[in-house]
Design a protein around this motif. Structure first.
Motif, PDB file in Angstrom:
ATOM      1  N   VAL A 153      30.494 -27.763  39.105  1.00 41.21           N
ATOM      2  CA  VAL A 153      30.402 -29.016  39.844  1.00 41.21           C
ATOM      3  C   VAL A 153      28.979 -29.508  39.656  1.00 41.21           C
ATOM      4  O   VAL A 153      28.020 -28.732  39.810  1.00 41.21           O
ATOM      5  CB  VAL A 153      30.678 -28.830  41.360  1.00 41.21           C
ATOM      6  CG1 VAL A 153      30.635 -30.186  42.073  1.00 41.21           C
ATOM      7  CG2 VAL A 153      32.021 -28.144  41.581  1.00 41.21           C
ATOM      8  N   GLY A 154      28.803 -30.783  39.300  1.00 39.99           N
ATOM      9  CA  GLY A 154      27.464 -31.317  39.057  1.00 39.99           C
ATOM     10  C   GLY A 154      27.244 -32.610  39.798  1.00 39.99           C
ATOM     11  O   GLY A 154      28.185 -33.340  40.111  1.00 39.99           O
ATOM     12  N   VAL A 155      25.969 -32.880  40.124  1.00 36.94           N
ATOM     13  CA  VAL A 155      25.610 -34.130  40.794  1.00 36.94           C
ATOM     14  C   VAL A 155      24.142 -34.439  40.516  1.00 36.94           C
ATOM     15  O   VAL A 155      23.336 -33.520  40.340  1.00 36.94           O
ATOM     16  CB  VAL A 155      25.870 -34.027  42.318  1.00 36.94           C
ATOM     17  CG1 VAL A 155      24.923 -33.010  42.969  1.00 36.94           C
ATOM     18  CG2 VAL A 155      25.719 -35.377  43.001  1.00 36.94           C
ATOM     19  N   PHE A 156      23.821 -35.734  40.424  1.00 34.36           N
ATOM     20  CA  PHE A 156      22.433 -36.163  40.276  1.00 34.36           C
ATOM     21  C   PHE A 156      22.016 -36.873  41.565  1.00 34.36           C
ATOM     22  O   PHE A 156      22.739 -37.741  42.047  1.00 34.36           O
ATOM     23  CB  PHE A 156      22.282 -37.169  39.130  1.00 34.36           C
ATOM     24  CG  PHE A 156      22.254 -36.546  37.768  1.00 34.36           C
ATOM     25  CD1 PHE A 156      23.414 -36.476  37.008  1.00 34.36           C
ATOM     26  CD2 PHE A 156      21.073 -36.040  37.240  1.00 34.36           C
ATOM     27  CE1 PHE A 156      23.390 -35.921  35.734  1.00 34.36           C
ATOM     28  CE2 PHE A 156      21.053 -35.480  35.969  1.00 34.36           C
ATOM     29  CZ  PHE A 156      22.213 -35.421  35.213  1.00 34.36           C
ATOM     30  N   VAL A 157      20.856 -36.521  42.112  1.00 36.85           N
ATOM     31  CA  VAL A 157      20.313 -37.277  43.248  1.00 36.85           C
ATOM     32  C   VAL A 157      18.815 -37.491  43.028  1.00 36.85           C
ATOM     33  O   VAL A 157      18.182 -36.748  42.279  1.00 36.85           O
ATOM     34  CB  VAL A 157      20.530 -36.557  44.604  1.00 36.85           C
ATOM     35  CG1 VAL A 157      21.978 -36.608  45.017  1.00 36.85           C
ATOM     36  CG2 VAL A 157      20.018 -35.135  44.573  1.00 36.85           C
ATOM     37  N   GLU A 158      18.267 -38.523  43.694  1.00 31.85           N
ATOM     38  CA  GLU A 158      16.829 -38.777  43.588  1.00 31.85           C
ATOM     39  C   GLU A 158      16.073 -37.676  44.346  1.00 31.85           C
ATOM     40  O   GLU A 158      16.597 -37.073  45.272  1.00 31.85           O
ATOM     41  CB  GLU A 158      16.457 -40.138  44.200  1.00 31.85           C
ATOM     42  CG  GLU A 158      17.255 -41.318  43.664  1.00 31.85           C
ATOM     43  CD  GLU A 158      18.587 -41.457  44.361  1.00 31.85           C
ATOM     44  OE1 GLU A 158      18.752 -40.876  45.454  1.00 31.85           O
ATOM     45  OE2 GLU A 158      19.476 -42.129  43.798  1.00 31.85           O
ATOM     46  N   VAL A 159      14.839 -37.451  43.930  1.00 35.04           N
ATOM     47  CA  VAL A 159      14.042 -36.368  44.531  1.00 35.04           C
ATOM     48  C   VAL A 159      13.845 -36.533  46.026  1.00 35.04           C
ATOM     49  O   VAL A 159      13.655 -35.567  46.751  1.00 35.04           O
ATOM     50  CB  VAL A 159      12.660 -36.218  43.840  1.00 35.04           C
ATOM     51  CG1 VAL A 159      12.839 -35.893  42.378  1.00 35.04           C
ATOM     52  CG2 VAL A 159      11.805 -37.440  44.032  1.00 35.04           C
ATOM     53  N   PHE A 160      13.938 -37.785  46.518  1.00 35.23           N
ATOM     54  CA  PHE A 160      13.703 -38.019  47.946  1.00 35.23           C
ATOM     55  C   PHE A 160      15.021 -38.113  48.722  1.00 35.23           C
ATOM     56  O   PHE A 160      15.028 -38.443  49.898  1.00 35.23           O
ATOM     57  CB  PHE A 160      12.894 -39.300  48.153  1.00 35.23           C
ATOM     58  CG  PHE A 160      13.412 -40.474  47.360  1.00 35.23           C
ATOM     59  CD1 PHE A 160      12.756 -40.884  46.213  1.00 35.23           C
ATOM     60  CD2 PHE A 160      14.558 -41.136  47.747  1.00 35.23           C
ATOM     61  CE1 PHE A 160      13.243 -41.951  45.465  1.00 35.23           C
ATOM     62  CE2 PHE A 160      15.058 -42.202  47.012  1.00 35.23           C
ATOM     63  CZ  PHE A 160      14.391 -42.607  45.867  1.00 35.23           C
ATOM     64  N   ASN A 161      16.133 -37.878  48.058  1.00 38.14           N
ATOM     65  CA  ASN A 161      17.430 -38.026  48.704  1.00 38.14           C
ATOM     66  C   ASN A 161      17.722 -36.852  49.630  1.00 38.14           C
ATOM     67  O   ASN A 161      17.752 -35.708  49.191  1.00 38.14           O
ATOM     68  CB  ASN A 161      18.506 -38.130  47.602  1.00 38.14           C
ATOM     69  CG  ASN A 161      19.851 -38.570  48.141  1.00 38.14           C
ATOM     70  OD1 ASN A 161      20.289 -38.078  49.174  1.00 38.14           O
ATOM     71  ND2 ASN A 161      20.491 -39.482  47.442  1.00 38.14           N
ATOM     72  N   PRO A 162      17.947 -37.108  50.941  1.00 36.13           N
ATOM     73  CA  PRO A 162      18.152 -36.020  51.903  1.00 36.13           C
ATOM     74  C   PRO A 162      19.451 -35.228  51.688  1.00 36.13           C
ATOM     75  O   PRO A 162      19.576 -34.117  52.200  1.00 36.13           O
ATOM     76  CB  PRO A 162      18.182 -36.735  53.261  1.00 36.13           C
ATOM     77  CG  PRO A 162      18.324 -38.170  52.977  1.00 36.13           C
ATOM     78  CD  PRO A 162      17.927 -38.423  51.574  1.00 36.13           C
ATOM     79  N   SER A 163      20.406 -35.770  50.938  1.00 35.12           N
ATOM     80  CA  SER A 163      21.668 -35.048  50.762  1.00 35.12           C
ATOM     81  C   SER A 163      21.496 -33.775  49.937  1.00 35.12           C
ATOM     82  O   SER A 163      22.365 -32.906  49.943  1.00 35.12           O
ATOM     83  CB  SER A 163      22.715 -35.955  50.096  1.00 35.12           C
ATOM     84  OG  SER A 163      22.390 -36.155  48.733  1.00 35.12           O
ATOM     85  N   GLN A 164      20.350 -33.624  49.271  1.00 41.19           N
ATOM     86  CA  GLN A 164      20.181 -32.430  48.452  1.00 41.19           C
ATOM     87  C   GLN A 164      20.098 -31.162  49.299  1.00 41.19           C
ATOM     88  O   GLN A 164      20.340 -30.070  48.813  1.00 41.19           O
ATOM     89  CB  GLN A 164      18.971 -32.561  47.542  1.00 41.19           C
ATOM     90  CG  GLN A 164      17.655 -32.765  48.225  1.00 41.19           C
ATOM     91  CD  GLN A 164      16.577 -33.143  47.204  1.00 41.19           C
ATOM     92  OE1 GLN A 164      16.292 -32.386  46.290  1.00 41.19           O
ATOM     93  NE2 GLN A 164      16.020 -34.339  47.363  1.00 41.19           N
TER      94      GLN A 164
END
Lengths: 159, 161
Positions: B123-134
Motif C-alpha cells: 500500500v503506498g501514499v504520498f503526502v507533503e512533509v507538513f501533512n498531519p495525516s502522516q
C-alpha cells in the motif's frame, strides 16, 4: 531579441519581490471578489509566509531578480544541491509574460544541469495548470503527486 | 478490535458533490484557516482546486475507485484508491474534522492493508512533509521510503510477504 539576465537580490529589492509575488497570484485572487484592501492584506501575508517557509525549507536557495533588457521583470529562486538543481520558484510580471522569459531561463538551467549530469527538479501546485503545462512542454515529467502538488523532474539526455 | 464494522464505503455519485467539497475543504484546513476569508470566498477556492483535481484524476487514473466513507450510513469522508499491479495507491483518504480521532481512517486503511496482503501488493501514499495525516500512517506501520524535501512517500508491505 530581448536580453534576459539574472542578478542576485539585495535588500533594496524587497518591495519589488512583493510585487512579483502579488502579481503571480492575481488571477487566483481575482476570483475571490475582494476589494483592494483585502487583496493587498492577503497577498502581503502570503508573501511573508512564503519568505519564511523558503528560508526554512531551502536554506541553500539563491534568489535572483530577472532582468529583461535591464528592466526588473520577475524573480527566480534556485537551489543547487549535490544530486540535483532545484527550481524553487519562478515568477514573471504580467507585462513581461508571453515572451518566453521563463522558458529561456529554465532552458539555461537545464543546460547547466546537463553539463553537471544532474536533473532539474521542481514542485508545482495542483491548481496551477499554466505552470504545469509549461513545465511539461519543457520536458519535465511528474515524479510524485500529493493532494496539493506535483513534483516534476527533467533528466538530461544521455550523452 | 480496530475494525469498526459500521464503517462502509459507497461509490461517489454526482449527488455527493457537497459532501466531497466539505471533505476536501477539511483536508485543506491548514491553508484555509490562515486566511481572512468569508465562507463564499473559501468555497470558490475549494471548488476550483477540487474540480482541477477531479478532472486530473479522471484522466490519469480512470480505473481509480472514488468512495464516500460512511459511518452508520452518514457520509464522513472520502477514499480515492488506484489499484495497480504491485501497489494499492491511496490517492486520498480524508475524514471530516468532526469525525476524526474515532478510528475511521484506521479502519479504512487497515482494510486496504488486508486487501494488499491478500493480493501480494504494497500500500503506498504520498503526502507533503507538513501533512498531519502522516502520523496515522506511521502508527499503522507504514515506512517512509522516499522524501524529496516536500513530498514524502509512505509504503506498507505485509511482513509475511
Amino acid at each position: 531579441m530581448s536580453e534576459i539576465k539574472l542578478r542576485p537580490v539585495s535588500d533594496h529589492d524587497e518591495a519589488f519581490l512583493r510585487d512579483v509575488y502579488a502579481s503571480s497570484r492575481d488571477a487566483e485572487v481575482a476570483a475571490f471578489g475582494w476589494d483592494e484592501v483585502q487583496r493587498a492584506a492577503f497577498l502581503a501575508m502570503q508573501f511573508s509566509i512564503q519568505q519564511r517557509a523558503y528560508a526554512m525549507q531551502y536554506p541553500l536557495a539563491r534568489t535572483s531578480v530577472i532582468l529583461c533588457d535591464h528592466v526588473p521583470a520577475g524573480r527566480m529562486i534556485v537551489e543547487r544541491l549535490d544530486g540535483e538543481i532545484s527550481l524553487t520558484d519562478i515568477a514573471v510580471l504580467p507585462d513581461f509574460r508571453g515572451r518566453g522569459i521563463a522558458s529561456a531561463l529554465i532552458r539555461e538551467l537545464q543546460a547547466e544541469a546537463a553539463a553537471a549530469a544532474k536533473p532539474v527538479t521542481l514542485h508545482v501546485d495542483r491548481g496551477n495548470t499554466a505552470a504545469f503545462k509549461l513545465y511539461e512542454k519543457l520536458g519535465f515529467a511528474v515524479t510524485s503527486e500529493t493532494q496539493m502538488n506535483f513534483a516534476m523532474q527533467w533528466t538530461p539526455p544521455d550523452k | 478490535m480496530s475494525d469498526l464494522p459500521n464503517i462502509t464505503l459507497r461509490s461517489v455519485t454526482r449527488a455527493d458533490r457537497e459532501i466531497l467539497l466539505a471533505v476536501y475543504a477539511a483536508s485543506r484546513i491548514i491553508e484555509l484557516s490562515m486566511l481572512p476569508w468569508n465562507d463564499s470566498q473559501k468555497r470558490i477556492f475549494v471548488e476550483h482546486q477540487y474540480d482541477a483535481q477531479t478532472s486530473y484524476y479522471a484522466e490519469k487514473y480512470p480505473a481509480a475507485t472514488h468512495d464516500v466513507i460512511l459511518s452508520d450510513g452518514t457520509a464522513v469522508g472520502r477514499l480515492y484508491v488506484d489499484r495497480r499491479t504491485n501497489e494499492i495507491a491511496i490517492l486520498d483518504v480524508a475524514v471530516l474534522t468532526e469525525f476524526r480521532g474515532q478510528g475511521i481512517g484506521t479502519t479504512v486503511i487497515k482494510r486496504l492493508q488486508a486487501e494488499a496482503a491478500a493480493t501480494g501488493r504494497a500500500v503506498g501514499v504520498f503526502v507533503e512533509v507538513f501533512n498531519p495525516s502522516q502520523k496515522l500512517f506511521g502508527e499503522l506501520g507504514f515506512a517512509v521510503v522516499a522524501d524529496d524535501g516536500m513530498n514524502r512517500r509512505f509504503e506498507w508491505r505485509d511482513a509475511a510477504a
